[in-house]
Design an enzyme around this catalytic site. Structure first.
Site, PDB file in Angstrom:
ATOM      1  N   ALA A   1       0.880  -1.167   0.000  1.00  0.00           N
ATOM      2  CA  ALA A   1       0.000   0.000   0.000  1.00  0.00           C
ATOM      3  C   ALA A   1       0.916   1.215   0.000  1.00  0.00           C
ATOM      4  O   ALA A   1       1.714   1.400   0.911  1.00  0.00           O
ATOM      5  CB  ALA A   1      -0.902   0.001   1.235  1.00  0.00           C
ATOM      6  N   SER A   2       0.826   2.028  -1.039  1.00  0.00           N
ATOM      7  CA  SER A   2       1.733   3.163  -1.184  1.00  0.00           C
ATOM      8  C   SER A   2       1.506   4.207  -0.097  1.00  0.00           C
ATOM      9  O   SER A   2       0.476   4.215   0.582  1.00  0.00           O
ATOM     10  CB  SER A   2       1.547   3.813  -2.556  1.00  0.00           C
ATOM     11  OG  SER A   2       1.800   2.899  -3.593  1.00  0.00           O
ATOM     12  N   MET A   3       2.478   5.101   0.048  1.00  0.00           N
ATOM     13  CA  MET A   3       2.326   6.219   0.975  1.00  0.00           C
ATOM     14  C   MET A   3       1.068   7.010   0.610  1.00  0.00           C
ATOM     15  O   MET A   3       0.863   7.331  -0.572  1.00  0.00           O
ATOM     16  CB  MET A   3       3.535   7.147   0.901  1.00  0.00           C
ATOM     17  CG  MET A   3       4.834   6.546   1.362  1.00  0.00           C
ATOM     18  SD  MET A   3       6.245   7.656   1.075  1.00  0.00           S
ATOM     19  CE  MET A   3       5.823   9.020   2.178  1.00  0.00           C
TER      20      MET A   3
END
Length: 389
Positions: free
Chosen positions: A96-98
């Protein structure tokens, strides 16, 4: 964990994202309605971009720590080694990206309610959920190459009542039956933009993707406007990022010994006054390394750890067996070895000099043009003055 604690953590993150400019007002409602936590598994690894360390958190044994990481603006690793690994030590292959990166890319995408969007790289499903909440049900189609990851995302999206089509296939194929799309967003790093993507985006539509060269692992977000009926897409880079790479485009490197089986003997030797910081930059997002990669195609750089005041930096040609090594020393001139048909260090030094002559431009002055014959050309300020990459 108390409900007010959960709400407080998300509120702090939301305020931080809004104050930094990452979370635009039009995405605030989606942020509030689509919690990141609902798309994450019980065991996650919060990734420290500065140290490269991954810290495990298990919701079943320590829900407080788990939630604390989820509510931070950090990338969260959710899979290792394409599902074969169980934790740090291997290669992170899904995440899950920033949140700040997610919302800045959504701002670049500039999708409006009712627009159709093709997403490449479903991952946890959170980005697809955010887009669906704002754009409308059945507007988003997302492609995920990993069957288990895709199935988990479908379940999480369904549990939140978000109607998204999640396809399990190679993202380089796109989705011909669903085309044309008003927008296409990739949440995996690219080294080539598949030409079929140009065909599957409407005229004047946008492609937003992390793109970079094989010189390093870093990417920059490129915002390509499709024109000429899908024959061309061109636009500026907006900012540096670093994404897991599209599986079909991961770097193929045969290893150091394939290039240097007998050590440095026989290589051409010289010295250079170029400093270590000039080549490596101040941090992982230093634009000079991006610029060098654009000017020195098909080259892979590896920086070894410094020992006793010495650091070797290696350069490998990906199209042949050319290689170069620069040994930087504290307090004295660096030594250079080069071998093969390409003078890789000379190319790197020339690229660095070019970047300086141009006024040390930042990411936003660079751009990329992709054509339907597979051509990729980079440019600085002027798309008409481009070079192949």
């Amino acid at each position: 964990m108390r409900r007010d604690s959960l709400t407080e953590g998300r509120s702090i993150l939301g305020r931080s994202l809004a104050e930094s400019g990452a979370l635009a007002p039009e995405w605030q409602e989606a942020f509030d309605a689509v919690p990141r936590a609902a798309f994450l598994p019980d065991v996650v690894w919060a990734f420290d971009m500065d140290t490269g360390a991954a810290v495990e958190a298990d919701r079943r044994t320590d829900p407080t720590a788990w939630q604390r990481y989820v509510d931070q603006d950090v990338p969260i690793v959710t899979q290792w080694d394409d599902g074969a690994g169980e934790g740090p030590g291997g290669e992170a292959t899904s995440s899950a990206s920033m949140p700040s990166v997610v919302f800045r890319m959504l701002a670049d995408l500039d999708a409006r309610p009712g627009d159709s969007v093709l997403e490449i790289g479903t991952g946890t499903g959170w980005t697809a959920g955010l887009m669906t909440h704002r754009l409308g049900h059945h507007t988003v189609t997302s492609i995920e190459v990993d069957g288990e990851v895709a199935a988990a995302a479908r379940g999480r999206l369904g549990a939140q009542g978000l109607l998204v089509t999640v396809l399990t296939r190679d993202g380089t194929e796109g989705d011909p039956p669903g085309a044309p799309y008003a927008r296409l967003i990739s949440t995996v790093g690219l080294r080539r933009v598949p030409t079929v993507w140009l065909e599957q985006v409407s005229p004047d539509g946008l492609i937003v993707a992390p793109w970079g060269t094989h010189y390093g692992n870093g990417d920059a977000v490129v915002r390509l406007r499709v024109s000429d009926g899908g024959a061309c897409a061109s636009g500026h880079f907006t900012r540096p990022v670093e994404f897991m790479k599209l599986r079909a485009q991961r770097r193929r490197f045969d290893g150091h010994r394939a290039y240097v089986p007998d050590g440095l003997g026989g290589a051409d030797r010289s010295t250079t006054d170029v400093a270590e910081t000039d080549v490596l930059g101040a941090d992982r997002y230093d634009v000079r390394t991006f610029a060098i990669g654009l000017r020195v195609p098909d080259c892979y750089q590896v920086r070894a750890a410094a020992r006793d005041g010495h650091r070797p930096v290696w350069f490998y040609g990906l199209g042949d067996r050319s290689w170069a090594c620069v040994m930087f020393h504290e307090g004295r001139t660096a030594d250079v070895w080069q071998s093969g048909p390409r003078r890789l260090w000379d190319e790197v030094a020339s690229a660095l000099g070019w970047w300086r002559e141009k006024g040390e431009p930042g990411y936003e002055r660079f751009g990329l043009t992709v054509t339907d014959d597979g051509g990729h050309r980079a440019w600085l300020d002027d798309p008409d003055d481009a070079w192949p990459v």
